[in-house]
Design an enzyme around this catalytic site. Structure first.
Site, PDB file in Angstrom:
ATOM      1  N   LYS A 291       0.840  -1.206   0.000  1.00  0.00           N
ATOM      2  CA  LYS A 291       0.000   0.000   0.000  1.00  0.00           C
ATOM      3  C   LYS A 291       0.876   1.257   0.000  1.00  0.00           C
ATOM      4  O   LYS A 291       0.634   2.204  -0.751  1.00  0.00           O
ATOM      5  CB  LYS A 291      -0.908  -0.046   1.235  1.00  0.00           C
ATOM      6  CG  LYS A 291      -1.639   1.228   1.563  1.00  0.00           C
ATOM      7  CD  LYS A 291      -3.009   1.273   0.973  1.00  0.00           C
ATOM      8  CE  LYS A 291      -3.671   2.619   1.229  1.00  0.00           C
ATOM      9  NZ  LYS A 291      -4.872   2.823   0.503  1.00  0.00           N
TER      10      LYS A 291
ATOM     11  N   LYS B 183      -1.198  11.516   4.701  1.00  0.00           N
ATOM     12  CA  LYS B 183      -1.008  10.488   5.741  1.00  0.00           C
ATOM     13  C   LYS B 183      -0.176   9.315   5.189  1.00  0.00           C
ATOM     14  O   LYS B 183       0.789   8.881   5.813  1.00  0.00           O
ATOM     15  CB  LYS B 183      -2.372   9.970   6.220  1.00  0.00           C
ATOM     16  CG  LYS B 183      -2.251   8.790   7.166  1.00  0.00           C
ATOM     17  CD  LYS B 183      -3.545   8.034   7.365  1.00  0.00           C
ATOM     18  CE  LYS B 183      -3.244   6.690   8.028  1.00  0.00           C
ATOM     19  NZ  LYS B 183      -4.423   5.853   8.207  1.00  0.00           N
TER      20      LYS B 183
HETATM   21  P1  NAD Z   1     -12.850   7.587   9.404  1.00  0.00           P
HETATM   22  O1  NAD Z   1     -12.182   8.626  10.232  1.00  0.00           O
HETATM   23  O2  NAD Z   1     -14.024   7.952   8.577  1.00  0.00           O
HETATM   24  O3  NAD Z   1     -13.281   6.337  10.325  1.00  0.00           O
HETATM   25  C1  NAD Z   1     -12.539   5.872  11.413  1.00  0.00           C
HETATM   26  C2  NAD Z   1     -13.541   5.429  12.467  1.00  0.00           C
HETATM   27  O4  NAD Z   1     -12.836   4.805  13.537  1.00  0.00           O
HETATM   28  C3  NAD Z   1     -14.331   6.593  13.067  1.00  0.00           C
HETATM   29  O5  NAD Z   1     -15.724   6.341  12.916  1.00  0.00           O
HETATM   30  C4  NAD Z   1     -13.902   6.615  14.538  1.00  0.00           C
HETATM   31  O6  NAD Z   1     -14.939   7.002  15.426  1.00  0.00           O
HETATM   32  C5  NAD Z   1     -13.506   5.158  14.746  1.00  0.00           C
HETATM   33  N1  NAD Z   1     -12.594   4.941  15.853  1.00  0.00           N
HETATM   34  C6  NAD Z   1     -11.442   5.594  16.164  1.00  0.00           C
HETATM   35  N2  NAD Z   1     -10.871   5.044  17.241  1.00  0.00           N
HETATM   36  C7  NAD Z   1     -11.672   4.025  17.624  1.00  0.00           C
HETATM   37  C8  NAD Z   1     -11.612   3.077  18.674  1.00  0.00           C
HETATM   38  N3  NAD Z   1     -10.615   3.069  19.546  1.00  0.00           N
HETATM   39  N4  NAD Z   1     -12.613   2.175  18.775  1.00  0.00           N
HETATM   40  C9  NAD Z   1     -13.633   2.176  17.895  1.00  0.00           C
HETATM   41  N5  NAD Z   1     -13.753   3.049  16.872  1.00  0.00           N
HETATM   42  C10 NAD Z   1     -12.775   3.957  16.748  1.00  0.00           C
HETATM   43  O7  NAD Z   1     -11.679   6.972   8.482  1.00  0.00           O
HETATM   44  P2  NAD Z   1     -11.872   6.126   7.137  1.00  0.00           P
HETATM   45  O8  NAD Z   1     -11.865   7.047   5.975  1.00  0.00           O
HETATM   46  O9  NAD Z   1     -12.967   5.152   7.327  1.00  0.00           O
HETATM   47  O10 NAD Z   1     -10.461   5.368   7.094  1.00  0.00           O
HETATM   48  C11 NAD Z   1     -10.197   4.242   7.928  1.00  0.00           C
HETATM   49  C12 NAD Z   1      -8.858   3.658   7.514  1.00  0.00           C
HETATM   50  O11 NAD Z   1      -8.892   3.310   6.130  1.00  0.00           O
HETATM   51  C13 NAD Z   1      -7.686   4.648   7.679  1.00  0.00           C
HETATM   52  O12 NAD Z   1      -6.573   3.938   8.144  1.00  0.00           O
HETATM   53  C14 NAD Z   1      -7.476   5.189   6.265  1.00  0.00           C
HETATM   54  O13 NAD Z   1      -6.148   5.622   6.032  1.00  0.00           O
HETATM   55  C15 NAD Z   1      -7.823   3.962   5.433  1.00  0.00           C
HETATM   56  N6  NAD Z   1      -8.264   4.241   4.058  1.00  0.00           N
HETATM   57  C16 NAD Z   1      -9.183   5.228   3.820  1.00  0.00           C
HETATM   58  C17 NAD Z   1      -9.591   5.468   2.497  1.00  0.00           C
HETATM   59  C18 NAD Z   1     -10.623   6.536   2.198  1.00  0.00           C
HETATM   60  O14 NAD Z   1     -10.802   6.860   1.003  1.00  0.00           O
HETATM   61  N7  NAD Z   1     -11.319   7.096   3.192  1.00  0.00           N
HETATM   62  C19 NAD Z   1      -9.063   4.715   1.442  1.00  0.00           C
HETATM   63  C20 NAD Z   1      -8.148   3.705   1.727  1.00  0.00           C
HETATM   64  C21 NAD Z   1      -7.760   3.468   3.047  1.00  0.00           C
END
Ligand code: NAD
Length: 318
Positions: free
Chosen positions: A187, A262
């Site tokens: 990734k 990030k």
């Molecule tokens: P987001 O911020 O929308 O969601 C993260 C969720 O985790 C939030 O709802 C938050 O409340 C929850 N959270 C945080 N700490 C927690 C805990 N201790 N217990 C339970 N819940 C908890 O982020 P996202 O966009 O869904 O991304 C999630 C992951 O996927 C990240 O690592 C990001 O880099 C990766 N990612 C995102 C995308 C994208 O397009 N958004 C694409 C590829 C990868």
């Protein structure tokens, strides 16, 4: 004689066997729709998130909402995490998730995190008598919603085979990249390449503008010549040549600058750990890091062309 087809089970059993229950921790922009797709595929999903709106949306999608991560993991064959960063994964694992899940449960971390943290998470899972994979994704929120994500998976063959049906319910392509951490490594390498490519494509358009070459002409040549790449052919940073690219919607939607920053930050950490120079990767990390502190942080990362234009204007004036 007619035979009656066997009735469909109420819930699809998870591969390793027993309960058919999947725990899902982190129901944000990605995790929410991924959990919903597991429900749609017939799995029983028990989930937890710190944010009440995320829990409410999951409930509407048919997920059973738990009061904490440990409760979600109780009785689960598979435990999926989709959290912001490595520290969240490690603290959730050690904060009750590993202890609550049954012996031999398969932990799949789909978050994008540091390779070293991914390996620590796997070690902690193994020490607790669990199986574990790193399985970050690409495809963004559209891929999460449509179930067309690509999973880059690191871990043992048998564990990847066991995870495959679950991952296939959320994605279209599953690539086994190697041992623990190899999914995160793939990734980071891919996104460093993507970040560099997008800056290169944007610079080519800015140069074309200054040479009086039309955007359409540059696209027509480069999209089929040696300059072709996803950043140009699919996510073209100027409106027009590719009508579906975010540039046509004022850079809304797509892959946010903040997420690219990030991922490039994680790549830089890995470059430092390996003692690697990689000047272009480091420069891309700096460019997107700076951009992430502006009001463009939420725009698609192809908006970098606007910064390059502003820099060009500044250089011309001085
Ligand atoms: P987001 O911020 O929308 O969601 C993260 C969720 O985790 C939030 O709802 C938050 O409340 C929850 N959270 C945080 N700490 C927690 C805990 N201790 N217990 C339970 N819940 C908890 O982020 P996202 O966009 O869904 O991304 C999630 C992951 O996927 C990240 O690592 C990001 O880099 C990766 N990612 C995102 C995308 C994208 O397009 N958004 C694409 C590829 C990868």
């Amino acid at each position: 004689m007619t035979t009656t087809p066997a009735a469909e089970p109420a819930h699809r059993p998870v591969p390793a066997g027993a309960s058919g229950v999947i725990a899902f921790i982190g129901l944000g922009n990605m995790g929410g729709p991924m959990a919903a797709n597991l429900v749609r595929a017939g799995y029983r999903v028990q989930a937890f998130d710190l944010a009440e709106p995320a829990l409410a949306a999951a409930r509407d999608a048919g997920v059973t909402v738990a009061t904490d991560a440990g409760e979600a993991a109780r009785g689960a064959d598979v435990v999926i995490t989709m959290l912001p960063a490595g520290r969240h994964v490690l603290s959730t694992y050690s904060g009750g998730l590993l202890d609550a899940a049954p012996a031999g449960a398969l932990f799949i971390d789909c978050s994008t995190i540091d390779v070293a943290d991914a390996r620590k998470a796997v070690e902690a899972a193994h020490a607790a008598g669990k199986r574990a994979l790193d399985a970050p994704v690409s495809g963004g929120t559209t891929g999460a919603t449509n179930g067309t994500l690509t999973f880059m998976v690191g871990g043992a063959d048998a564990d990847v085979d066991a995870a495959r049906p679950v991952l296939e319910a959320m994605g279209r392509k599953i690539v086994h990249c190697g041992g623990s951490g190899a999914g995160q490594a793939a990734k980071l390498c891919n996104n460093m390449l993507l970040g560099i490519q997008m800056i290169g494509v944007a610079e080519a358009f800015v140069l074309a503008e200054s040479l009086g070459l039309s955007q359409e002409a540059l696209f027509e040549v480069s999209s089929t010549a040696t300059g072709q790449c996803w950043a140009l052919n699919t996510n073209c940073p100027v409106p027009g040549p590719v009508p579906t690219s975010p540039a046509n919607r004022d850079y809304q939607g797509g892959f946010a600058v903040a997420l690219m920053a990030k991922d490039l930050g994680l790549a830089t950490t890995a470059l430092d750990a390996g003692g690697l120079g990689s000047p272009l990767g480091r420069l891309a990390a700096q460019v997107y890091g700076d951009l992430a502190t502006t009001d463009r942080a939420g725009q698609d990362f192809s908006t970098v062309i606007n910064v390059l234009r502003e820099r060009t204007a500044t250089a011309t004036q001085s």
